[in-house]
Design a protein around this motif. Sequence first.
Motif, short mmCIF file in Angstrom:
data_model
loop_
_atom_site.label_atom_id
_atom_site.label_comp_id
_atom_site.label_asym_id
_atom_site.label_seq_id
_atom_site.Cartn_x
_atom_site.Cartn_y
_atom_site.Cartn_z
N ASN A 511 43.96 33.37 38.37
CA ASN A 511 44.36 34.72 38.80
C ASN A 511 43.34 35.80 38.47
N ILE A 512 42.42 35.48 37.56
CA ILE A 512 41.41 36.49 37.19
C ILE A 512 40.00 36.04 37.54
N GLU A 513 39.52 34.95 36.92
CA GLU A 513 38.10 34.61 37.06
C GLU A 513 37.70 34.16 38.46
N LEU A 514 38.47 33.24 39.06
CA LEU A 514 38.10 32.77 40.40
C LEU A 514 38.10 33.91 41.42
N PRO A 515 39.17 34.71 41.50
CA PRO A 515 39.14 35.83 42.46
C PRO A 515 38.07 36.87 42.13
N THR A 516 37.79 37.05 40.83
CA THR A 516 36.74 38.01 40.45
C THR A 516 35.38 37.58 40.98
N ALA A 517 35.12 36.28 40.96
CA ALA A 517 33.84 35.79 41.48
C ALA A 517 33.67 36.19 42.94
N TYR A 518 34.75 36.08 43.70
CA TYR A 518 34.71 36.49 45.11
C TYR A 518 34.40 37.98 45.23
N THR A 835 41.29 42.18 26.75
CA THR A 835 42.36 42.63 27.65
C THR A 835 41.85 43.71 28.59
N ALA A 836 40.99 44.61 28.07
CA ALA A 836 40.40 45.65 28.93
C ALA A 836 39.56 45.00 30.03
N ALA A 837 38.81 43.95 29.68
CA ALA A 837 38.01 43.23 30.67
C ALA A 837 38.92 42.59 31.72
N ASP A 838 40.02 42.01 31.26
CA ASP A 838 40.97 41.40 32.21
C ASP A 838 41.55 42.45 33.15
N LEU A 839 41.88 43.61 32.61
CA LEU A 839 42.49 44.67 33.43
C LEU A 839 41.54 45.17 34.50
N ILE A 840 40.28 45.41 34.15
CA ILE A 840 39.35 45.93 35.15
C ILE A 840 39.08 44.87 36.22
N LYS A 841 39.08 43.59 35.82
CA LYS A 841 38.90 42.53 36.82
C LYS A 841 40.11 42.47 37.76
N LEU A 842 41.30 42.57 37.20
CA LEU A 842 42.50 42.59 38.04
C LEU A 842 42.48 43.79 38.98
N SER A 843 41.95 44.91 38.50
CA SER A 843 41.83 46.10 39.35
C SER A 843 40.86 45.86 40.50
N MET A 844 39.73 45.27 40.20
CA MET A 844 38.74 44.97 41.24
C MET A 844 39.34 44.08 42.32
N ILE A 845 40.10 43.08 41.86
CA ILE A 845 40.74 42.14 42.80
C ILE A 845 41.74 42.88 43.68
N ALA A 846 42.57 43.72 43.05
CA ALA A 846 43.60 44.46 43.80
C ALA A 846 42.97 45.42 44.80
N VAL A 847 41.92 46.12 44.38
CA VAL A 847 41.26 47.09 45.26
C VAL A 847 40.60 46.38 46.44
N GLN A 848 39.94 45.25 46.17
CA GLN A 848 39.28 44.51 47.26
C GLN A 848 40.30 43.97 48.26
N SER A 849 41.41 43.46 47.74
CA SER A 849 42.47 42.96 48.62
C SER A 849 43.01 44.08 49.50
N TRP A 850 43.22 45.25 48.91
CA TRP A 850 43.73 46.40 49.65
C TRP A 850 42.75 46.83 50.74
N ILE A 851 41.47 46.92 50.39
CA ILE A 851 40.44 47.33 51.36
C ILE A 851 40.40 46.37 52.55
N GLU A 852 40.43 45.05 52.24
CA GLU A 852 40.34 44.06 53.32
C GLU A 852 41.62 44.01 54.15
N GLU A 853 42.74 44.16 53.47
CA GLU A 853 44.03 44.12 54.18
C GLU A 853 44.15 45.28 55.16
#
Length: 912
Positions: A511-518, A835-853
């Motif tokens: 949920n974090i590392e694999l999607p972050t790589a993308y 945890t801060a690193a995890d949060l910013i990665k989750l944010s990047m994933i959410a923002v990218q998904s929103w932009i593409e969607e």
Amino acid sequence: MSESEQPRLDGKTLLLVDGSSYVYRAYHALPDLRGPSGEPTGALHGIVNMLRRLRKDVDAQFSACVFDAKGKTFRNDLYPDYKANRPSMPDNLRSQIKLIHEAVHAMGWPMIMIEGIEADDVIGTLARRAAAKGMRVIISTGDKDLAQLVDQRITLVNTMTMEMLDQRAVEAKFGVPPELIIDYLTLVGDAVDNVPGVMKCGPKTAIKWLTQYGDLDRLIANAEEIKGIVGENLRQALDWLPLSRKLITIATDCNLMPQVETIEKSLLALPENRMVLIDFFRRHGFKILSSEMEIVGADVDELSLTAVDATIPLYDTVLTWASFDAWLKIIQTAAVTALDTETTSLDAMMAEIVGLSVAVEPGRAAYIPLGHRTGDAVQLPRDQVLARLKPWIEDAQYKKVGQNLKYDTHVLENYGIRLNGVSDDTMLQSYVLESHRTHDMTSLAFRHLGMKIIKYEEICGKGTNQICFDQISIEQATKYAAQDADISLRLHLALSPEIEKVPGLKYVYHNIELPTAYVLQRIERNGVFIDTELLAKQSEEIGIRLIYLEDQAYALAGKKFNLNSPKQISEIFFTQLKLPIIKKTASGAPSTDEEVLQKLAEDYPLPKVLLNYRGLAKLKSTYTDKLSKMVNANTGRVHTNYAQAVAITGRLVSNDPNLQNIPIRTAEGRRIREAFIANNSRSQIVSADYSQIELRIMAHISGDENLLCAFCNGEDIHRATASEIFGVTLQEVSSEQRRYAKVINFGLIYGMSAFGLASNLGIEREAAKQYIDRYFMRYPGVAKYMEETRRYAKAYGYVETVFGRRLWLPDINGGNSIRRQASERAAINAPMQGTAADLIKLSMIAVQSWIEEKGMEAKQIMQVHDELVLEVPDTELALVKKRLPELMCSVAKLKVPLVAELGSGVNWGEAH
């Protein structure tokens, strides 16, 4: 029949392992690893890995692992103080000895431990016996004393340093041949074993004497000739040198019965006891080794992923369309395929494809050469091959695995192909499992598969002599490239089960590392525009400022000097100006590092000038001069690389160029951000940054009521802390008290001591201690969290983030007090940073998904610590400014609200 009457064993090899030497070295060299029940296993891991590696690398028909037995030996009778200086064995090591012996037996190694005889003497006796029977003898040890045994048939190897010592190498290392090692060691003594030598006689003096006189006996006979203090020391030592020589000399005629009857009968190398080892590895936390051995099955000839690796790899070279069609059908029907590209450059944006490799099961792989420029380069046309592979590469239903597939994604995109269907990345699997280790394929193959693979340098060379991959033969390329795909698949099979069985690691990985790589690949591809004219102007201005600072430094020093020369600076500071020496370097010279300059700058002008000069010079060389040169000619943008598997905490690391370390505390540093601009006048830069994220995470993790209350009420946390510590109302808190509270808030979550706080605030240590005591009185939940976290870290060797990421602390129970204390401090802060690193990665994933969607033109262009930077067209600006903070604050629900502060402008400096 006696040993001497046994038949000769010419051509055979005896491998002897100095187990006692390696037990201690493994214990001190490796981190404090722990088994499932918390028992220490670091030395056990070291010995197991070393023995398995030796078994693989050395073709020996006979072997033995030799350990010291408890109790005294003849040397203690000769000299009661022998080894008297040695500390007792650490408890964490003593508890592993029985397990080590158990592992040695299970791995098929004859084990020798004879009461009254040291391991060195057992090894010496066996080595001489075997050599006399015509055998080749290899002694694996880190003990210099055993160099005296080396001759034409006996060689030493140190598996920790990969150093081989034959007769010539012994002389090159020690300055004397093996036959003089005893004399050499007698003169210099052995502090470890408490064997006295000649006072102040070091290696150089010993070599000089032995070269001049030939041996120790002739030196002793001519001792009166030696002049000076060293000669007097030699003469004073004459009485005990014969005893020292006896203590140093390894016995080679020991009675080893009944443990060793003959080499043939007693030291035959046996196969591993697979079932016993599987159970042993499972019980003591060797998860990957036990899994690999289970895969092997009962038949030792079956396909194996272990160090023995009986598989003969089936590596095809695809040179015809018929072969290509066959392999295309294979990968279209495979459950999962490992994919790897070979290219002309490490710069993914500029790299050209030289070939592709695929693997579908362990040992079965193929290489498709496409761009080789050698004489045997009869290969299929690259464009046609890529066109036919494109549907498979872009179809997400075909599962692909690989090592650092972010790079391969870039390379394929250079050809208009989008890699989809990435199910696993072995680099990220390793990173999630063991963030504190290295994650390159060579290390992973050895660590998890026990396999030594072909390195790039072995086929392409090193340094200035290195050739490009397209210049090597297709035959060599196939062995290397197909192996890369093969090993990637094997690693995936070994690592996946370990991740899947731990819910926290499974979440972090999937949920974090694999999607972050993308997302990172998209950010890197997007790049950022740079105002090169503005940078050039800034560079010129900094250059003028540097000249002024140089002149100022010369005036303060009273003469010209090299501002980059520590030696000249030291001379001016401490000899000419008589400034106080703050600390010294390892060699004993006064230090002039940045910490020293900062301390001296508080009271003296020249260090302050030098600090300013160094800071500006670094800005100029790293950013204002360099960034313009890094603009990609094809895109007009700068493209950084985000290393995802480096920081233990999960933080990303930007490099080539590093966009995360641009300083913001100086005006010149802040101005550099003004050169980061949007692509046109109809777009803006948007920056969103988590506010006080680590303190909010501390409140969540510790559950402290006062902290939770302050954040939930939207209070200024530093003002709230000042109110608690100084006993005043929020309205009465002064700016100075708030500054103190801010230092305390951030300092304590980084494990700052009273000494550190006193130094930071410029106050007495006792006053700092009182502030800390008051802080913990007002925030008892924080104090409880810190104590519980330290205990947990010591018990398990790691701490965890809110999401389950494991942050390993290898030195938390180590013998080095400085590293241990640093690990204890890290244990407190790592969950916050992680945890801060995890949060910013989750944010990047959410923002990218929103932009593409939404099919938006906005794009993420940078990630800097807790900040996301986007390039947004004016038509989408209002929507992004509304939605971006919402997305960042909704990726997780903590006990306190997350807050993201947003800004926008024509450049990054204006937006931040």
